[in-house]
Scaffold this motif. Structure first.
Motif, short mmCIF file in Angstrom:
data_model
loop_
_atom_site.label_atom_id
_atom_site.label_comp_id
_atom_site.label_asym_id
_atom_site.label_seq_id
_atom_site.Cartn_x
_atom_site.Cartn_y
_atom_site.Cartn_z
N UNK A 23 1.16 -1.40 0.62
CA UNK A 23 -0.17 0.19 0.21
C UNK A 23 1.51 1.31 0.04
N UNK A 24 1.77 0.63 0.38
CA UNK A 24 2.86 2.49 0.37
C UNK A 24 3.71 2.68 -0.51
N UNK A 25 4.20 1.63 -1.03
CA UNK A 25 4.32 1.29 -3.17
C UNK A 25 3.63 2.02 -3.79
N UNK A 26 2.01 1.98 -3.73
CA UNK A 26 1.34 1.96 -4.38
C UNK A 26 0.40 3.23 -4.39
N UNK A 27 1.21 4.57 -2.97
CA UNK A 27 0.22 5.16 -2.38
C UNK A 27 1.83 6.71 -3.54
N UNK A 32 3.58 9.80 -7.52
CA UNK A 32 5.31 10.36 -7.89
C UNK A 32 6.28 10.43 -7.56
N UNK A 33 6.32 9.46 -6.18
CA UNK A 33 7.26 9.34 -4.92
C UNK A 33 8.31 8.21 -5.06
N UNK A 34 9.28 8.25 -4.43
CA UNK A 34 9.73 6.98 -4.42
C UNK A 34 9.68 6.61 -2.86
N UNK A 35 10.00 4.77 -2.74
CA UNK A 35 9.61 5.03 -1.27
C UNK A 35 10.71 4.95 -0.38
N UNK A 36 11.50 4.87 -0.58
CA UNK A 36 13.19 5.15 0.09
C UNK A 36 13.35 6.73 0.81
N UNK A 37 11.69 6.95 0.01
CA UNK A 37 11.40 8.40 1.47
C UNK A 37 10.88 8.43 2.32
N UNK A 218 -2.74 6.72 6.38
CA UNK A 218 -1.83 7.01 5.73
C UNK A 218 -1.62 7.07 4.09
N UNK A 219 -2.53 6.14 3.87
CA UNK A 219 -2.02 6.20 2.69
C UNK A 219 -2.10 7.50 1.35
N UNK A 220 -3.44 8.53 2.43
CA UNK A 220 -3.25 9.81 1.72
C UNK A 220 -2.54 10.28 2.40
N UNK A 221 -2.12 10.43 3.54
CA UNK A 221 -0.92 10.95 4.41
C UNK A 221 0.19 11.07 2.77
N UNK A 223 0.37 9.98 0.12
CA UNK A 223 0.06 11.13 -1.20
C UNK A 223 0.34 12.21 -1.38
N UNK A 224 0.08 13.63 0.10
CA UNK A 224 -0.10 13.81 0.38
C UNK A 224 1.36 14.82 0.64
N UNK A 225 2.59 13.91 0.62
CA UNK A 225 3.83 14.67 0.54
C UNK A 225 4.44 13.76 2.66
N UNK A 226 3.82 13.13 3.02
CA UNK A 226 4.24 12.20 4.63
C UNK A 226 5.76 11.59 3.94
N UNK A 227 6.16 11.95 4.98
CA UNK A 227 8.05 10.73 4.62
C UNK A 227 8.21 9.95 6.15
N UNK A 228 7.16 10.78 7.13
CA UNK A 228 7.23 9.59 8.24
C UNK A 228 5.75 9.52 8.66
#
Ligand code: PLP
Length: 243
Positions: A23-27, A32-37, A218-221, A223-228
């Motif tokens: 789910x983190x990877x899908x979000x 357009x973000x990378x899961x490393x972030x 967390x999935x919405x977060x 999408x909106x730029x959360x890093x933790x």
């Protein structure tokens, strides 16, 4: 726990971990973000040391507690697990000034700096211990009375002073969204990001860390730029229905 219970719970933790990572990877992909972030913290406040050790075995490496006393209990209990000597715990809950010494130097990040007074106290104690503590400023973006943290206008006014404190390094912002309202949660998370962008532009500091998102949002977060993201029930509880 009996051996049978342990192995059953470990199976659950591993399977749930796969679902969460997916789910983190899908979000991330949607945004357009990378899961490393994105760092995932296991919020262990409702489980014991055994469960945390099993979560480590399942692959989780970073945890969080919301009470200093429980943080101390977990860190002491985990001494019996030398494989976990590099474990990271963060402090995510309300911190009273008389409990600061139980927290500084023992956590990766303090998410819950909710006032200038607390920031000054953490800075002072950190200097006395010869360390610099990494912190986030908790902001009450949604404006709910029940929530702690700086009001957005307060943090704008206090920022320069906070950035000048010698015992803390301000890494970014943290917030909690209103419960059971996905639209309000999204507005809260995007509001946090916009506030960070504005503070960053004004101060010239990156303030790169945004701690936002829990089990329900967390999935919405992300999408909106959360890093933790801070995950309690969905990571630890078989009763929680992950969507
Ligand atoms: C308990 C807690 C969480 C985790 O909540 P869940 O809904 O169980 O994922 C996250 N952040 C803070 C500050 C908490 O106190």
């Amino acid at each position: 726990m009996t051996e049978g219970e342990r192995s059953g719970y470990l199976d659950f933790l591993r399977e749930r971990r796969e679902q969460i990572l997916q789910r983190v990877a899908d979000a991330c992909r949607r945004a357009g973000r990378t899961t490393d972030d994105v760092t995932i913290l296991g919020v262990s406040k409702t489980v014991g040391v055994d469960e945390v050790a099993l979560a480590w075995q399942a692959g989780w490496r970073a945890f969080a507690e919301n009470r200093p006393q429980e943080l101390t209990r977990k860190l002491e209990g985990l001494r019996e697990h030398p494989e976990m000597s590099g474990v990271r715990f963060d402090m995510i809950g309300n911190l009273q000034t008389n409990k600061i010494n139980q927290v500084i130097g023992r956590v990766g990040l303090i998410h819950s700096i909710s006032s200038a007074h607390l920031a000054e106290a953490v800075s002072k104690r950190s200097v006395a211990h010869g360390i610099v503590s990494d912190v986030l400023l908790e902001v009450n973006v949604s404006g709910e009375e029940s929530k702690s943290g700086f009001a957005p206008t307060e943090v704008e006014q206090a920022l320069d002073g906070l950035l000048g404190l010698p015992g803390i390094r301000v890494r970014g912002l943290m917030t909690m969204a209103p419960a059971h309202d996905a639209d309000a949660a999204r507005r809260t998370f995007s509001g946090l990001r916009e506030l960070r962008d504005e503070l960053s532009a004004r101060s010239g500091r990156s303030l790169a860390t945004l701690s936002a998102g829990m089990s329900d949002d967390f999935q919405v977060a992300i999408e909106e730029g959360s890093t933790i993201v801070r995950l309690g029930r969905t990571l630890f509880s078989p009763d929680y229905d992950l969507r």
